[in-house]
Write a protein that holds these residues in place. Structure first.
Motif, PDB file in Angstrom:
ATOM      1  N   ARG A  19       0.831  -1.213   0.000  1.00 30.98           N
ATOM      2  CA  ARG A  19       0.000   0.000   0.000  1.00 30.98           C
ATOM      3  C   ARG A  19       0.861   1.256   0.000  1.00 30.98           C
ATOM      4  NH1 ARG A  19      -3.196  -3.266   3.580  1.00 30.98           N
ATOM      5  NH2 ARG A  19      -2.183  -2.312   5.404  1.00 30.98           N
TER       6      ARG A  19
ATOM      7  N   ARG B 141       2.034   1.852  -3.532  1.00 34.76           N
ATOM      8  CA  ARG B 141       0.956   2.436  -4.343  1.00 34.76           C
ATOM      9  C   ARG B 141       0.817   3.927  -4.035  1.00 34.76           C
ATOM     10  NH1 ARG B 141      -1.271   2.845  -8.929  1.00 34.76           N
ATOM     11  NH2 ARG B 141      -0.125   4.719  -8.447  1.00 34.76           N
ATOM     12  N   ARG B 142       0.935   4.304  -2.776  1.00 31.30           N
ATOM     13  CA  ARG B 142       0.819   5.709  -2.391  1.00 31.30           C
ATOM     14  C   ARG B 142       1.917   6.563  -2.998  1.00 31.30           C
ATOM     15  NH1 ARG B 142       3.187   9.002   1.115  1.00 31.30           N
ATOM     16  NH2 ARG B 142       4.554   7.321   1.869  1.00 31.30           N
TER      17      ARG B 142
ATOM     18  N   PHE C  24       0.438  -7.155  -4.322  1.00 27.76           N
ATOM     19  CA  PHE C  24       0.452  -5.886  -5.050  1.00 27.76           C
ATOM     20  C   PHE C  24      -0.911  -5.611  -5.685  1.00 27.76           C
ATOM     21  CE2 PHE C  24       5.227  -6.306  -5.290  1.00 27.76           C
ATOM     22  CZ  PHE C  24       5.483  -5.151  -4.576  1.00 27.76           C
TER      23      PHE C  24
ATOM     24  N   ALA D 270      -3.346  -4.129  -3.394  1.00 31.67           N
ATOM     25  CA  ALA D 270      -3.029  -2.731  -3.075  1.00 31.67           C
ATOM     26  C   ALA D 270      -3.312  -1.791  -4.243  1.00 31.67           C
ATOM     27  CB  ALA D 270      -1.561  -2.615  -2.653  1.00 31.67           C
ATOM     28  N   GLY D 271      -3.813  -2.317  -5.352  1.00 27.08           N
ATOM     29  CA  GLY D 271      -4.119  -1.477  -6.503  1.00 27.08           C
ATOM     30  C   GLY D 271      -3.029  -1.425  -7.545  1.00 27.08           C
ATOM     31  N   LEU D 272      -2.058  -2.350  -7.450  1.00 27.56           N
ATOM     32  CA  LEU D 272      -0.975  -2.424  -8.427  1.00 27.56           C
ATOM     33  C   LEU D 272      -1.107  -3.747  -9.183  1.00 27.56           C
ATOM     34  CD1 LEU D 272       1.852  -1.095  -6.117  1.00 27.56           C
ATOM     35  CD2 LEU D 272       1.035   0.055  -8.183  1.00 27.56           C
ATOM     36  N   GLU D 273      -2.026  -3.762 -10.114  1.00 30.82           N
ATOM     37  CA  GLU D 273      -2.332  -4.987 -10.834  1.00 30.82           C
ATOM     38  C   GLU D 273      -1.107  -5.468 -11.609  1.00 30.82           C
ATOM     39  OE1 GLU D 273      -4.951  -8.026 -11.394  1.00 30.82           O
ATOM     40  OE2 GLU D 273      -5.399  -6.152 -10.332  1.00 30.82           O
TER      41      GLU D 273
ATOM     42  N   GLY E  44       1.197  -2.346 -11.916  1.00 26.72           N
ATOM     43  CA  GLY E  44       0.774  -0.956 -12.037  1.00 26.72           C
ATOM     44  C   GLY E  44       0.240  -0.649 -13.418  1.00 26.72           C
TER      45      GLY E  44
END
Length: 260
Positions: free
Chosen positions: A145, A148-149, A177, A180-183, A207
């Protein structure tokens, strides 16, 4: 910790407690002798031309930061390398090029990334090992996370991960990942590693890669050759895989893997 430098006709290999950690060719930063370093470079080369703001978790011989400086001059780079003695020894034996914008901070990766501003990096490269294993704190949900930030909207994470045949550890890192939004968009490795024939390193890309086709083309022209799994192939790798929560160490390398 013991630091050893072994010279060869092309440059210097750096060993930590007997583990080959980096190879540096001061006169030719494009000479990348470790397979996974070459694969990281393929990912970087597939991105649009111009400067990149790059954060590195793990410094070692600073091989990849030197490559970024050579191929994308003026790129601001932050390197988190907790071993200040190693950094000092590397700077003394294989100095950084003039006019570089590489800033090495003597901090562990998780703490260093947590202190960075949001949306401050185009690329985050994870290449950190202790005794041949990725530290557990760098595979946790919380660390993912934070990555991602720190990444900008179109930013990508590029992770060098060692694993046993079957890539169970790599798959769980990829799922972490993704959560956490990092495909994950691609996985690079030599063909024998991708086919599960031996222990080794795989490079995971996650990402919003702006041009996955460019990465496919780069891999197709790569020398030494390597393989890639992308698109639906990566999705199949993640099917039913649970992400890490607290994180885990990468598998221990088999005895004698590095010729110690």
């Amino acid at each position: 910790m013991s630091i050893e430098f072994r010279s060869d006709p092309y440059g210097v290999t750096i060993l930590l407690d007997g583990w080959p950690q980096s190879h540096v060719a001061p006169g030719d930063p494009g000479l990348l002798t470790f397979e996974y370093v070459h694969q990281i470079a393929l990912v970087l080369d597939s991105l649009p031309a111009g400067r990149l703001a790059v954060t590195h978790v793990g410094g070692g011989g600073l091989t990849v930061p030197r490559y970024v400086h050579a191929t994308r001059p003026g790129s601001p780079q932050i390197v988190f390398e907790p071993d200040a003695a190693l950094t000092d020894a590397v700077r003394d034996r294989v100095p950084l090029p003039r006019d570089h914008r590489i800033r090495v901070r003597p901090m562990a990766g998780a703490a260093g990334v947590a202190g960075l501003a949001a949306a401050s990096a185009d690329v985050l490269i994870l290449d950190a090992y202790a005794a041949g294993r990725v530290p557990a704190e760098l595979t946790s949900a919380g660390f993912a996370r934070e990555v991602r930030r720190v990444l900008r909207g179109a930013g990508i994470v590029v992770a060098n991960l060692a694993d046993a045949p079957g890539l169970a550890f790599v798959r769980r890192c990829a799922a972490t990942f993704a959560a956490a939004g990092l495909e994950p968009v691609a996985l690079l490795a030599t063909h024998d590693i991708l086919k599960g024939r031996r222990f080794g390193n795989a490079v995971l890309v996650g990402g919003a890669h702006p041009d996955p086709a460019a990465l496919d083309r780069g891999v197709g022209r790569a020398s030494p050759p390597c393989g890639i799994r992308s698109g639906a192939e990566v999705a199949r790798l993640l099917a039913g895989v649970a992400p890490f929560v607290e994180g885990e160490l990468s598998p221990e390398p088999p005895p004698g893997l590095f010729g110690r």
